[in-house]
Design an enzyme around this catalytic site. Structure first.
Site, mmCIF file in Angstrom:
data_model
loop_
_atom_site.group_PDB
_atom_site.id
_atom_site.type_symbol
_atom_site.label_atom_id
_atom_site.label_comp_id
_atom_site.label_asym_id
_atom_site.label_seq_id
_atom_site.Cartn_x
_atom_site.Cartn_y
_atom_site.Cartn_z
ATOM 1 N N CYS A 1 31.636 26.674 30.579
ATOM 2 C CA CYS A 1 32.979 26.124 30.793
ATOM 3 C C CYS A 1 33.395 25.246 29.621
ATOM 4 O O CYS A 1 34.569 25.115 29.332
ATOM 5 C CB CYS A 1 32.993 25.324 32.082
ATOM 6 S SG CYS A 1 31.684 24.100 32.150
ATOM 7 N N GLU B 1 41.128 31.405 28.818
ATOM 8 C CA GLU B 1 39.665 31.332 28.783
ATOM 9 C C GLU B 1 39.062 32.740 28.739
ATOM 10 O O GLU B 1 39.320 33.547 29.624
ATOM 11 C CB GLU B 1 39.146 30.591 30.022
ATOM 12 C CG GLU B 1 37.659 30.329 29.965
ATOM 13 C CD GLU B 1 37.120 29.682 31.238
ATOM 14 O OE1 GLU B 1 37.524 30.097 32.337
ATOM 15 O OE2 GLU B 1 36.298 28.752 31.120
HETATM 16 P P1 NAD Z 1 34.743 32.398 40.016
HETATM 17 O O1 NAD Z 1 35.873 31.461 40.204
HETATM 18 O O2 NAD Z 1 35.022 33.845 39.978
HETATM 19 O O3 NAD Z 1 33.645 32.210 41.167
HETATM 20 C C1 NAD Z 1 33.072 30.948 41.435
HETATM 21 C C2 NAD Z 1 32.568 30.946 42.859
HETATM 22 O O4 NAD Z 1 33.690 31.024 43.732
HETATM 23 C C3 NAD Z 1 31.660 32.132 43.222
HETATM 24 O O5 NAD Z 1 30.634 31.676 44.073
HETATM 25 C C4 NAD Z 1 32.605 33.051 43.984
HETATM 26 O O6 NAD Z 1 31.960 33.895 44.898
HETATM 27 C C5 NAD Z 1 33.473 32.042 44.698
HETATM 28 N N1 NAD Z 1 34.775 32.568 45.122
HETATM 29 C C6 NAD Z 1 35.488 33.580 44.571
HETATM 30 N N2 NAD Z 1 36.636 33.755 45.271
HETATM 31 C C7 NAD Z 1 36.648 32.838 46.262
HETATM 32 C C8 NAD Z 1 37.558 32.509 47.296
HETATM 33 N N3 NAD Z 1 38.700 33.194 47.459
HETATM 34 N N4 NAD Z 1 37.255 31.493 48.128
HETATM 35 C C9 NAD Z 1 36.102 30.783 47.974
HETATM 36 N N5 NAD Z 1 35.192 31.066 47.021
HETATM 37 C C10 NAD Z 1 35.462 32.074 46.159
HETATM 38 O O7 NAD Z 1 33.995 31.903 38.711
HETATM 39 P P2 NAD Z 1 32.783 32.601 37.968
HETATM 40 O O8 NAD Z 1 33.305 33.826 37.298
HETATM 41 O O9 NAD Z 1 31.632 32.696 38.891
HETATM 42 O O10 NAD Z 1 32.416 31.481 36.879
HETATM 43 C C11 NAD Z 1 33.092 31.369 35.672
HETATM 44 C C12 NAD Z 1 34.152 30.285 35.742
HETATM 45 O O11 NAD Z 1 33.555 29.043 36.161
HETATM 46 C C13 NAD Z 1 34.752 29.993 34.390
HETATM 47 O O12 NAD Z 1 36.149 29.836 34.524
HETATM 48 C C14 NAD Z 1 34.111 28.675 33.979
HETATM 49 O O13 NAD Z 1 34.853 27.926 33.056
HETATM 50 C C15 NAD Z 1 33.967 27.998 35.294
HETATM 51 N N6 NAD Z 1 32.930 26.959 35.231
HETATM 52 C C16 NAD Z 1 33.322 25.647 35.241
HETATM 53 C C17 NAD Z 1 32.365 24.652 35.116
HETATM 54 C C18 NAD Z 1 32.754 23.196 35.123
HETATM 55 O O14 NAD Z 1 31.873 22.366 35.350
HETATM 56 N N7 NAD Z 1 34.001 22.836 34.883
HETATM 57 C C19 NAD Z 1 31.028 24.992 34.996
HETATM 58 C C20 NAD Z 1 30.673 26.331 34.987
HETATM 59 C C21 NAD Z 1 31.640 27.314 35.108
#
Ligand code: NAD
Length: 503
Positions: A292, A393
């Site tokens: 991130c 991103e």
């Molecule tokens: P994502 O948003 O696709 O998924 C994150 C989580 O949310 C997963 O467990 C997924 O199953 C769940 N999810 C998906 N749809 C949902 C819904 N409708 N309701 C509830 N939960 C739901 O993200 P990703 O692809 O797994 O991770 C990458 C993203 O995470 C990037 O945008 C990255 O920048 C961000 N990230 C942020 C940080 C931070 O600390 N700011 C750290 C790591 C990653």
């Protein structure tokens, strides 16, 4: 050495201190990003499992021993958790690599560092203090209690599954909360290993930590919506975070969100160039750009632009792509097939916008391991901040280089973005770091370093990068609430039809 045996491992999930299949009996496959092959079966939970897990957490909170235990006793169990992680750090790192394809060196650094969170918040557990308030009424004794909020739901992404769980779990346990964790559907196995080797052996009472596995809409949404969940701590993309926030708002839950970023790494012409080049490489190519806080916008001051790009390309092109389980590998595969497609599509977008590709710009064909999901470290120059490749991103090894002339312009470009997670500044000036750090709208500013994190330093985003902070003393506040207690030791008189105010 990572064991890549081909028989599928069959996992169960962990609810109320018991290992269990999904209520439906269904499972789904999880892929090894290096081989592209499935290696484990994960329970496909749904509403029913969510309900069982939340009820278990609710019982453990309402009737169970956890919040009633002395904070000192809670701290002791948390220290035991830290010790168990120390004992199993290598094993846990190998499971992270198998599931998310990130480098063993990176995942081992994370699992070896994770115990510090449990030691730190274990130390805070018995320092949560209320207050006695000398209130403006005669004969009153008033005090404020600091209470755990209750059942918390954690939703985590695939890029650093255990570390990002730890950032939530340690303060929540210290506060006395109970939790239900939903890991990413792409990387559930390392959390289930963590439950088996650490949580189940730690002496935590049943129901304090529960896991539901499965995809976002089927498991994440009912978990966020559940009326007995009072706090949601989410890490993931900004669009998902917005959806989670909307659902949580319907039942007035507390929410913390750690979301996406498009962080500027700003290099001034008075930098130590070799340090800054190394910082730029680390900012975008470490973890295959899947962090991130990736420094995905490199802002270079005009006078050093060409020389810097030459050095950067020379260093980046030596990056050794390969098996993430080997210590010498520097760039591993992309974690998920959709993410791989997304990265390649952004490379096309950058070209169509007129950015110049000076390195990479395509998938890497790797014969060994059978891995399909490699993308070459990619650098685009000639990017202007209005292009999509500068604003959106990518979450992959793709760097956008943007030229600037002076400090004001650098700050304007840095802040002209929806996100505000991190920023890097490279300069030898004494004055500039402070003035620039103050003017940058981001939750973390690194000066002459990049991608450093600590359990002691608050972490979180401005703008679309999130709400609230993890880490540091303030993180525990997200798991506590205040209760005001009024005791009247005097007469109970007064007009019963008007509010009791000081006058
Ligand atoms: P994502 O948003 O696709 O998924 C994150 C989580 O949310 C997963 O467990 C997924 O199953 C769940 N999810 C998906 N749809 C949902 C819904 N409708 N309701 C509830 N939960 C739901 O993200 P990703 O692809 O797994 O991770 C990458 C993203 O995470 C990037 O945008 C990255 O920048 C961000 N990230 C942020 C940080 C931070 O600390 N700011 C750290 C790591 C990653």
């Amino acid at each position: 050495m990572l064991d890549r045996t081909t028989t599928l491992q069959n996992y169960q999930t962990y609810i109320d201190g018991t290992w269990t299949d999904a209520a439906s009996g269904k499972t789904f496959e999880t892929l090894d990003p290096y081989t592209g092959q499935p290696w484990a079966l994960i329970p496909e939970c749904d509403n029913t499992d969510v309900d069982l897990a939340v009820e278990a957490a609710h019982r453990a909170f309402d009737a169970g021993p956890w919040p009633k235990m002395t904070p000192t006793a809670r701290g002791k169990i948390m220290r035991r958790i830290a010790q168990l992680i120390e004992q199993h750090a290598e094993h846990l790192a190998e499971f992270e690599v198998r599931d998310n394809g990130k480098l063993i060196s990176e995942m081992l650094a994370q699992t070896k560092y994770m115990p510090e969170w449990f030691y730190y918040y274990a130390g805070l557990a018995d320092k949560i203090q209320g207050a006695v308030v000398s209130v403006d009424r005669p004969d009153h004794f008033n005090y404020i209690l600091r209470e755990p909020v209750g059942v918390c739901a954690f939703i985590t992404p695939w890029n650093s599954p255990l570390m990002l769980t730890t950032w939530k779990l340690a303060p929540a346990l210290a506060a006395g909360c109970t939790v239900v964790i939903k890991p990413s559907e792409y990387t559930s196995a390392s959390l289930l290993e963590f439950m088996k080797l650490v949580i189940a052996e730690s002496g935590l009472p049943p129901g304090v930590v529960n896991v539901v596995t499965g995809c976002g809409p089927m498991v994440g949404e009912p978990l966020v919506a559940h009326r007995k969940v009072v706090k949601v701590a989410f890490t993931g993309g900004s669009a998902t975070g917005a959806r989670v926030n909307e659902i949580a708002a319907r039942t007035f839950k507390k929410v913390s969100l750690e979301l996406g970023g498009k962080s500027p790494n700003i290099v001034f012409d008075d930098c130590i160039m070799d340090d800054a080049v190394s910082g730029a490489v680390s900012g975008i190519f470490a973890a295959t750009g899947q962090t991130c806080i990736a420094g995905s916008r490199l802002l270079l001051q005009e006078a050093i632009h060409d020389q810097f790009v030459d050095k950067l390309v020379s260093m980046a092109k030596t990056a050794k792509l390969g098996d993430p389980a080997l210590a010498e590998t520097q760039v591993g595969p992309v974690t998920t097939p959709p993410q791989y497609q997304k990265i390649l599509s952004y490379i096309d977008i950058a070209r169509s916008e007129g950015a110049k590709c000076v390195l990479g710009g395509e998938a890497a064909q790797k014969a060994e391991g059978g891995g399909k999901y490699f993308v070459k470290p990619t650098i685009f120059t000639g990017v202007n901040n209005r292009m999509r490749i500068a604003q959106e991103e990518v979450f992959g090894p793709v760097l956008s280089v943007i030229k600037f002339t002076n400090e004001d312009e650098a700050i304007e470009i840095a802040n002209d973005i929806a996100y505000g997670l991190g920023a890097g500044i490279w300069t030898q000036s004494l004055k500039r770091p402070h003035t620039v750090a103050q003017r940058i709208k981001a939750g973390t500013v690194w000066i002459n370093t990049y991608r450093a994190v600590s359990f002691m330093m608050p972490f979180g985003g401005y703008k679309a990068s999130g709400l609230g902070r993890e880490n540091g003393i303030e993180a525990i506040e997200g798991y506590l609430q205040s209760k005001s207690v009024w005791i009247n030791n005097g007469s109970g008189g007064g007009n019963p039809f008007i509010m009791k105010t000081a006058s």
